[in-house]
Design a protein around this motif. Structure first.
Motif, PDB file in Angstrom:
ATOM      1  N   SER A   1       0.821  -1.299  -0.137  1.00 57.59           N
ATOM      2  CA  SER A   1       0.176  -0.033  -0.091  1.00 57.59           C
ATOM      3  C   SER A   1       0.791   1.187   0.038  1.00 57.59           C
ATOM      4  N   PHE A   2       2.045   1.179   0.585  1.00 61.54           N
ATOM      5  CA  PHE A   2       3.080   2.344   0.866  1.00 61.54           C
ATOM      6  C   PHE A   2       3.487   2.759  -0.485  1.00 61.54           C
ATOM      7  N   VAL A   3       3.729   1.739  -1.338  1.00 62.88           N
ATOM      8  CA  VAL A   3       4.035   2.117  -2.719  1.00 62.88           C
ATOM      9  C   VAL A   3       3.166   2.462  -3.707  1.00 62.88           C
ATOM     10  N   THR A   4       1.913   1.619  -3.732  1.00 65.97           N
ATOM     11  CA  THR A   4       0.839   1.891  -4.778  1.00 65.97           C
ATOM     12  C   THR A   4      -0.146   3.066  -3.997  1.00 65.97           C
ATOM     13  N   ARG A   5      -0.249   3.500  -2.741  1.00 65.09           N
ATOM     14  CA  ARG A   5      -1.038   4.554  -2.295  1.00 65.09           C
ATOM     15  C   ARG A   5      -0.097   5.335  -1.682  1.00 65.09           C
ATOM     16  N   LYS A   6       0.939   5.766  -1.976  1.00 64.08           N
ATOM     17  CA  LYS A   6       1.862   6.476  -1.327  1.00 64.08           C
ATOM     18  C   LYS A   6       1.435   7.816  -1.155  1.00 64.08           C
ATOM     19  N   LYS A   7       0.992   8.460  -2.037  1.00 59.13           N
ATOM     20  CA  LYS A   7       0.356   9.894  -1.975  1.00 59.13           C
ATOM     21  C   LYS A   7      -0.776  10.188  -0.953  1.00 59.13           C
TER      22      LYS A   7
END
Ligand code: PRP
Length: 205
Positions: free
Chosen positions: A183-189
């Protein structure tokens, strides 16, 4: 929608209060409901020790847990922010007047924090027999189930009321926000945006 796992009880209430301060609407679990959807977030109400499991396995994008729980295992999650709530110490407690005796061949330790306890006594080169309990830890030394306890102490009231006192502090704990690594990669923003807003409301810690 970001899914956030919260530990039942005070830390969940205090975390939801931070969301209320940021987003204005009322964030509260109704009656016995375990899912709350509000202002574009989904919250899961789970048992304290289970929060990292939900996050590790991707059932939640984010979680809030005390360092006591997170330190029990090497969870592959991304730590984001100390929320400054749920502050407590992890201590060794014994019956009033007693002290740890490093010369004792073995010490019996009641705790729900098995690994923290095991590592602490290993670092002191003391042989510990760990008695795993799930709650009411303070009872164990009173009835001879253990020589000492390793537990969290917040106000110290439970220990005092039961004739125990801390003889060593292992670490300090507070509740941290952490993320599933995917999630921290794909939904970082989205995640960083939320982290920054939380950081503002808790005073830029
Ligand atoms: C925790 C901990 C202590 C107590 C410490 O118990 O295990 O018993 O809180 O708080 P105090 O220092 O303010 O008295 P919890 O309420 O989580 O219950 P449990 O240990 O039975 O799960």
């Amino acid at each position: 929608m970001l899914t956030i796992a919260l530990p039942k009880g005070r830390i969940a209430d205090q975390t939801l209060d931070l969301f209320k301060q940021i987003f204005g609407s009322a964030f509260a679990f109704e009656n016995r409901k375990l899912i709350l959807e509000e202002a574009g977030f989904r919250f899961l109400y789970v048992k304290n020790q289970d929060v990292p499991t939900y996050v590790e396995r991707g059932a939640a994008d984010l979680g809030v847990s005390g360092l006591d729980v997170l330190s029990e295992r090497d969870y592959p999650v991304s730590y984001l922010l100390d929320l400054g709530i749920g502050k407590c110490d992890i201590i060794v407690g014994m019956k009033k007047g007693q002290q740890l005796d490093p010369n004792k061949p073995q010490i019996k330790v009641a705790t729900k924090l098995e690994n923290i306890a095991r590592n602490f006594f290993a670092s002191k080169a003391m042989d510990a027999d760990i008695v795993k309990l799930n709650g009411s830890i303070e009872l164990a030394p009173l009835i001879g189930l253990s020589d000492c306890i390793v537990d969290i102490m917040e106000t110290g009231t439970t220990m005092r009321e039961n004739g125990l006192e801390p003889v060593a502090t292992i670490m300090s704990s507070s509740a941290h926000l952490f993320a599933n690594q995917n999630s921290f990669v794909t939904r970082k923003k989205e995640i960083l945006d939320l982290k920054n807003r939380l950081k503002e409301v808790i005073g830029g810690a």
